[in-house]
Write a protein that holds these residues in place. Structure first.
Motif, PDB file in Angstrom:
ATOM      1  N   GLY B   8      71.615  96.377  99.428  1.00 17.37           N
ATOM      2  CA  GLY B   8      71.265  97.678  98.872  1.00 17.37           C
ATOM      3  C   GLY B   8      70.181  98.404  99.653  1.00 17.37           C
ATOM      4  O   GLY B   8      69.463  99.226  99.091  1.00 17.37           O
ATOM      5  N   PRO B  16      68.802 103.347  97.930  1.00 20.34           N
ATOM      6  CA  PRO B  16      69.638 104.566  97.889  1.00 20.34           C
ATOM      7  C   PRO B  16      68.983 105.741  97.176  1.00 20.34           C
ATOM      8  O   PRO B  16      69.199 106.886  97.536  1.00 20.34           O
ATOM      9  CB  PRO B  16      70.888 104.095  97.143  1.00 20.34           C
ATOM     10  CG  PRO B  16      70.961 102.638  97.396  1.00 20.34           C
ATOM     11  CD  PRO B  16      69.536 102.151  97.503  1.00 20.34           C
ATOM     12  N   TYR B 160      76.831 110.787 100.195  1.00 18.57           N
ATOM     13  CA  TYR B 160      77.627 109.720  99.587  1.00 18.57           C
ATOM     14  C   TYR B 160      78.235 108.901 100.708  1.00 18.57           C
ATOM     15  O   TYR B 160      79.178 109.333 101.362  1.00 18.57           O
ATOM     16  CB  TYR B 160      78.707 110.367  98.712  1.00 18.57           C
ATOM     17  CG  TYR B 160      79.467 109.417  97.838  1.00 18.57           C
ATOM     18  CD1 TYR B 160      80.794 109.076  98.133  1.00 18.57           C
ATOM     19  CD2 TYR B 160      78.882 108.869  96.707  1.00 18.57           C
ATOM     20  CE1 TYR B 160      81.501 108.211  97.329  1.00 18.57           C
ATOM     21  CE2 TYR B 160      79.587 108.001  95.898  1.00 18.57           C
ATOM     22  CZ  TYR B 160      80.897 107.672  96.208  1.00 18.57           C
ATOM     23  OH  TYR B 160      81.601 106.821  95.406  1.00 18.57           O
ATOM     24  N   THR B 164      78.110 104.897  97.823  1.00 19.49           N
ATOM     25  CA  THR B 164      76.811 104.960  97.129  1.00 19.49           C
ATOM     26  C   THR B 164      76.201 106.333  97.303  1.00 19.49           C
ATOM     27  O   THR B 164      76.159 106.835  98.436  1.00 19.49           O
ATOM     28  CB  THR B 164      75.809 103.944  97.748  1.00 19.49           C
ATOM     29  OG1 THR B 164      76.497 102.805  98.193  1.00 19.49           O
ATOM     30  CG2 THR B 164      74.733 103.568  96.757  1.00 19.49           C
TER      31      THR B 164
END
Lengths: 209, 241
Positions: B8, B16, B160, B164
């Motif tokens: 992540g 993000p 995007y 994500t």
């Protein structure tokens, strides 16, 4: 004769901050009313100041203002006294650059015109422009109106208005000796100007009353 | 290429929903009526505001409101390769127009008829999100100049990639070819003044991405408010109040 009660709060407002409801406060300088939800918002960054309504006015709402820190340059308004430097003298008018409005100097240049009929209050059609002003003179004048697209209309038709400071041909600053003449301290020569000589006289007259 | 790692993390180590580091300074151009430098990560932008002043081109004078002019340019050294034509190309003209329309929506122009407000923005370092940084810098410069505004305009971009939604894209993520949504809002009044997107997105994902960008804008608005308050306090302190 009412004294306005002014309250300055410790609050710092930034644009978009809510200052109150339209039913409770009136927007002053630095605030605006959003018609869609009837709230008064701040439009500048600064301290919030509340001014009580003048006694006897039908609107009982206090005025809320935001005092910004940036001072904008002075702008001549009709009726304000300005200091200007004469740039051009023609047969029926003189052109001048406005330097100060009241006590504040201007940030950008404004042009003013003194027409033949506005130089003095008496015998206005017999005025000789070249005996009243010369290029380079500093004059105190009053703004008559916003004028045309090119220049403000100025007038020196009062006792306390006219040439404040002028340079003689010898290069020294001249001293006024009468309504119509100024004298050079170096050479003793008199030169014709529409002067401010009568200020002292006017003051004496007032005191005598 | 992988823009979001399995743990992540993005390429520069952000999460993000994390925005880049914000830094702003007011009053950097002494001659201008208002000026500001705004940095979002490596993107650095300087804005200078002149006005309200007399309209230079009389034919463009508006009798009931102020004329707002905006010029966007990129410094030659702002990108990796030295740029040949930093001003006047299609992209600069488009961004100038976008910034002008965005700022005009928030300035109370009817308070200053027959005058002109000039906004000059220049990108000193470009690393993605230059449009947003320019709008934020212009807002700060206008507030510094004491020009009455409805509210701040803050702007942020979101994209995007790798399924994500990402907030505040940098240059590498921007060049990835995915959608890039730029949003400009009036945070306190909760109104959108700018919404641009390139590439395509399905509507439900677009809603998420736009919402993310709006939250980013609100965070920038808090920061801008803090910077202005601090600046005002400093000025008062120096004046001895």
């Amino acid at each position: 004769m009412g004294e306005t009660v002014v309250e300055e709060s410790e609050e710092l407002a930034t644009p978009g901050d809510v200052l109150g409801r339209a039913a409770e406060v009136k927007p002053g300088r630095g605030a605006y009313l959003a018609s869609h939800n009837n709230l008064v918002y701040a439009s500048l960054t600064g301290r919030v100041r509340t001014v009580a309504p003048p006694p006897g006015s039908p609107d009982k709402r206090p005025t809320v203002e935001v005092i910004g820190h940036k001072a904008h340059g002075a702008v001549p308004e009709p009726g304000s006294v300005v200091i200007a430097r004469v740039t051009k003298v023609l047969s029926r008018m003189a052109s001048a650059d406005i330097l100060c409005v009241g006590p504040k100097s201007v940030r950008e240049k404004f042009t003013g015109i003194i027409r033949q009929q506005d130089v003095r209050a008496t015998e206005i059609d017999k005025v000789d422009m070249h005996s009243s002003f010369l290029p380079g003179d500093i004059v105190r004048a009053i703004v008559l109106s916003l004028g045309d697209a090119r220049a403000y209309y100025l007038s020196t038709a009062k006792n306390e208005l006219g040439v404040v400071s002028a340079e003689s041909t010898a290069g020294a600053t001249m001293v006024p000796v009468s309504w119509t003449e100024m004298q050079c301290p170096l050479t003793g020569q008199n030169e014709k100007r529409k002067g401010r000589f009568a200020v002292g006289e006017a003051r004496v007259k007032v005191m005598a009353k | 290429m992988e823009y979001v790692s399995p743990e992540g993390l993005r390429i520069d180590g952000r999460r993000p929903m994390e925005m880049r580091k914000l830094q702003a300074e007011i009053g950097v151009v002494a001659k201008a009526d208002g000026s500001a430098v705004f940095e979002m990560g490596n993107t650095k932008v300087i804005a200078a505001v002149y006005g309200p002043r007399e309209v230079q081109n009389r034919s463009q004078q508006l009798s009931d409101q102020a004329l707002v002019r905006c010029e966007y340019s990129m410094a030659n050294f702002s990108t990796g390769d030295r740029m040949r034509k930093p001003k006047g190309d299609r992209r600069s003209t488009e961004i100038s127009l976008v910034i002008r329309q965005t700022m005009e929506a928030c300035i109370l122009t009817q308070l200053m008829p027959r005058s002109q407000i000039d906004i000059y923005v220049q990108v000193l370092q470009a690393d993605g999100g230059t449009r947003s940084a320019c709008i934020n810098a212009a807002t700060l410069a206008l507030a510094d100049a004491g020009i009455p505004m409805r509210d701040f305009v803050t702007s942020c971009s979101a994209g995007y990639l790798n399924s994500t939604p990402l907030l505040d894209l940098n240059y590498v993520e921007d060049s990835a070819g995915g959608p890039d949504v730029t949003v400009g809002i009036l945070p306190k009044l909760d109104k959108v003044t700018l919404l641009q997107m390139d590439a395509k997105l399905p509507l439900d994902i677009f809603e998420n991405v736009m919402q993310l960008a709006v939250e980013g804008c609100k965070a920038i608005a808090d920061y801008i408010r803090e910077v202005l308050s601090e600046n005002t306090k400093q000025l008062e302190y120096r004046r001895g109040l």
